[in-house]
Design a protein around this motif. Sequence first.
Motif, PDB file in Angstrom:
ATOM      1  N   ASP A  79     -27.447  -3.216 -51.662  1.00  0.00           N
ATOM      2  CA  ASP A  79     -26.109  -3.177 -51.914  1.00  0.00           C
ATOM      3  C   ASP A  79     -25.532  -1.727 -51.563  1.00  0.00           C
ATOM      4  O   ASP A  79     -24.722  -1.790 -50.514  1.00  0.00           O
ATOM      5  CB  ASP A  79     -25.781  -3.482 -53.193  1.00  0.00           C
ATOM      6  CG  ASP A  79     -25.949  -4.770 -53.785  1.00  0.00           C
ATOM      7  OD1 ASP A  79     -25.915  -5.763 -52.757  1.00  0.00           O
ATOM      8  OD2 ASP A  79     -25.858  -5.116 -54.869  1.00  0.00           O
TER       9      ASP A  79
ATOM     10  N   LYS B 162     -32.966 -11.195 -48.385  1.00  0.00           N
ATOM     11  CA  LYS B 162     -31.743 -10.861 -49.066  1.00  0.00           C
ATOM     12  C   LYS B 162     -31.038  -9.843 -47.990  1.00  0.00           C
ATOM     13  O   LYS B 162     -29.634 -10.215 -47.898  1.00  0.00           O
ATOM     14  CB  LYS B 162     -32.013 -10.294 -50.286  1.00  0.00           C
ATOM     15  CG  LYS B 162     -32.432 -11.241 -51.304  1.00  0.00           C
ATOM     16  CD  LYS B 162     -32.867 -10.442 -52.505  1.00  0.00           C
ATOM     17  CE  LYS B 162     -33.278 -11.418 -53.819  1.00  0.00           C
ATOM     18  NZ  LYS B 162     -33.651 -10.546 -55.116  1.00  0.00           N
TER      19      LYS B 162
ATOM     20  N   LYS C  33     -27.313 -10.629 -46.407  1.00  0.00           N
ATOM     21  CA  LYS C  33     -26.034  -9.600 -46.679  1.00  0.00           C
ATOM     22  C   LYS C  33     -25.398  -9.120 -45.369  1.00  0.00           C
ATOM     23  O   LYS C  33     -24.330  -8.873 -45.477  1.00  0.00           O
ATOM     24  CB  LYS C  33     -26.571  -8.399 -47.485  1.00  0.00           C
ATOM     25  CG  LYS C  33     -26.800  -9.021 -48.959  1.00  0.00           C
ATOM     26  CD  LYS C  33     -27.547  -7.727 -49.913  1.00  0.00           C
ATOM     27  CE  LYS C  33     -27.696  -7.981 -51.165  1.00  0.00           C
ATOM     28  NZ  LYS C  33     -26.709  -8.266 -52.027  1.00  0.00           N
TER      29      LYS C  33
ATOM     30  N   ASN D 227     -21.497 -10.111 -44.848  1.00  0.00           N
ATOM     31  CA  ASN D 227     -20.376  -9.123 -44.925  1.00  0.00           C
ATOM     32  C   ASN D 227     -20.095  -8.609 -43.384  1.00  0.00           C
ATOM     33  O   ASN D 227     -19.510  -7.900 -43.150  1.00  0.00           O
ATOM     34  CB  ASN D 227     -21.329  -7.891 -45.424  1.00  0.00           C
ATOM     35  CG  ASN D 227     -21.250  -7.865 -46.857  1.00  0.00           C
ATOM     36  OD1 ASN D 227     -20.315  -7.687 -47.429  1.00  0.00           O
ATOM     37  ND2 ASN D 227     -22.542  -8.297 -47.272  1.00  0.00           N
TER      38      ASN D 227
END
Length: 443
Positions: free
Chosen positions: A168, A216, A220, A224
């Motif tokens: 993240d 993952k 992402k 995004n």
Amino acid sequence: MAHPVRFIPILVLLAICLTRGTEGKYRKYAKHVLLVSMDGFRWDYIDKAKTPNFDRLECYGVRSKYVTNVYPTNTFPSHYTAITGLHAESHGIVGNYMYDPDFDEIFTIGTHDTKWWDGGEPAWITARKQGLTSGTMFWPGSEVEIQGLRPNRWYYYNESITYDQRLDIVIDMLKVDKLDFVTLYFHQPDFQGHVSGPSSQGLIDKVEEMDEYIGKLLHKLVVNGLKDDVNLLIMSDHGMTDIDHDNKLVEIWDLVDRSLIERTVDTGALMHVVPVSGQEQAVIDAINSHPHFTAYRKADIPNRLHYKNNRRIMPIFVMADEGWTITFDRDFTRRYTKKGGHGFDNRLMSMKSIFYAIGPNFKPNYAAPPFKSVDLYPLICELLGIRPAPNNGSLCNTADFLKPYRNYNDKFYNYGLLNLLRFYSMQQTRHRKKDGKLTYDLY
């Protein structure tokens, strides 16, 4: 009768002409570069485990058969080589643990003083010097001020920051901070390889877990809106081999009388030795009496290792054969039960590591030949469009991985023949299971 095969070259020529007509309108490469390291990921672990997401990287990007890392094949020297393009003797991080006779000080993995690190220029500094931005979610040396600069965003190393949190953070660096160059470091599967060995079920399980983190990350990037703006490189710093502290561990004092040695530095697959004045040959002969260790005068260290032209390399240097360990204290070393180790000769296949790359500028389904880790830094600089600092690598060894940049958001690419390219590279994101493992349809 029409001849379809003859018509294909005409279409290709038309596409080339149209593209040439727009030269100068587009950047040579996409804006962002994300460099990910998975510590201790040996080149052949992929063959031992189910890795659908690494397989997807291979299908839609570049995979090198293996990478030959710098010697010694340890975390700090290898990572600093990848990010500076310099051999260890040139950048000065000659070990995870080292002694500098001018400073009369010891370096450990927690040392952040600039004076130890300023022998090389990391890519995050090269970028900043040329007007770009950079961020590091861990990397050896990333906590250090070099040439008066740091990454725009960086963190002190902290293993309590989970892998999901790290993902993240780097997405935030790319999407919100819009940093040009970003690094991400994972300490697995190295840790598991040390604990259970490179052939263990525990290691295979950890590799499959790391594959899920790749999935993952890819997911992402897509959700995004970063997929067509980020060139992603995935590497490792070294491999791993089986070690045996019961039967293949030797204390140097079993070979050499203590009175002949002033200092030893480091332990494991190698050792530096400072002999008492006048006793150099006696120490070398004593160590070389053991069939699984080779002691060199500093001047005689093989040139292929690029590991003798630095003051942090001591007058005598000891290399262990694969799987053997040399230590200053047998009991101390055995406190930490290990079944896997590294740091050995970088010619050994067990020390080779992985390289994958995917993104707007990497060829799809490209099987790259082996190359050296010193070649990563010039590749990163090329992708960023910056001039590399002096280094030991060569872009010639990686340039064939690349393809020209295409701005798929421009209306020129939304029509005609070139729209077929866009269709293949912008499939919808969807989830599915393969052999019980989560995978992502991204590219």
